[in-house]
Design an enzyme around this catalytic site. Structure first.
Site, short mmCIF file in Angstrom:
data_model
loop_
_atom_site.label_atom_id
_atom_site.label_comp_id
_atom_site.label_asym_id
_atom_site.label_seq_id
_atom_site.Cartn_x
_atom_site.Cartn_y
_atom_site.Cartn_z
N ASP A 76 0.85 -1.19 0.00
CA ASP A 76 0.00 0.00 0.00
C ASP A 76 0.88 1.24 0.00
O ASP A 76 2.02 1.20 0.49
CB ASP A 76 -0.94 0.04 1.21
CG ASP A 76 -2.09 1.02 0.98
OD1 ASP A 76 -3.01 0.67 0.22
OD2 ASP A 76 -2.03 2.14 1.51
N GLN A 77 0.36 2.30 -0.56
CA GLN A 77 1.11 3.56 -0.59
C GLN A 77 0.20 4.70 -0.15
O GLN A 77 -0.96 4.77 -0.59
CB GLN A 77 1.64 3.84 -2.00
CG GLN A 77 2.50 5.09 -2.09
CD GLN A 77 2.93 5.35 -3.52
OE1 GLN A 77 2.11 5.58 -4.40
NE2 GLN A 77 4.24 5.33 -3.76
#
Length: 199
Positions: A76-77
């Site tokens: 995830d970012q």
């Protein structure tokens, strides 16, 4: 050592990074309600770093439960702008507001990766990149969004550094792979040490 690797993400750029690095893997997209989870974490005053890490872990765990023996990679970012979490823009107007707010200022991208195996976390890393945008004109930002909306609507911060978005930046301090959404070097080191890929 033949351990299956599963990417728990539908991100084409993450798949391409693994493919380019010669890592054999399959894809199983984790179905998680990211927006609800993000809201809950923000309500608990979780840091952007912890939010990225938690979302990556949720994806890895969900797929790992159905894939015994496999190493499942969740990613995830998030974008941290002055302690505020920016998400993918919902409309071109939203993208313009984000870019106007960030121009001339610094922000941080946090790219989290977590590997689960047999329902347990065995590795995690959160890569950080500090970026400073140049002072782009309103006219350029509007034209940039018009030209690139089909692509940037899926990107936190309304830009992709591997595309025209690179023109928005004055400086970038950190690993390019983290900008693309995966701490690739750290991941490859872990897989090599574990004997999952040759070194």
């Amino acid at each position: 050592m033949s351990v299956p690797i599963i990417l728990a993400s539908g991100s084409s750029i993450r798949a391409q990074l693994l493919e380019n690095a010669g890592v054999p893997f399959s894809v199983q997209v984790a179905r998680v309600d990211e927006d609800t989870m993000k809201r809950a974490l923000l309500a608990e005053a979780a840091s952007p770093r912890d939010i990225a890490d938690t979302l990556a872990e949720m994806k890895a765990r969900k797929v790992s439960d159905k894939a015994p023996g496999a190493m499942v990679l969740g990613c995830d970012q998030v974008l941290d702008f002055d302690g505020q979490l920016l998400s993918k823009p919902e409309t071109p107007a939203d993208a313009l507001a984000q870019l106007k707010a960030m121009r001339g200022k610094r922000h941080m991208l946090l790219s989290a990766a977590v590997i689960y195996q047999d329902g347990e976390p065995i590795w995690r890393h959160v890569g950080q990149v500090r970026l400073r945008m140049r002072m782009s004109s309103d006219a350029y930002l509007r034209d940039y969004i018009d030209r690139n909306w089909d692509s940037i609507q899926y990107a936190v911060g309304a830009y992709k550094l591997e595309e025209e978005g690179v023109r928005l930046f004055a400086t970038i301090d950190g690993d390019y792979f983290n900008v693309l959404g995966m701490p690739l070097l750290e991941l490859l080191n872990f897989l090599a040490v574990k004997g999952v890929i040759d070194q």
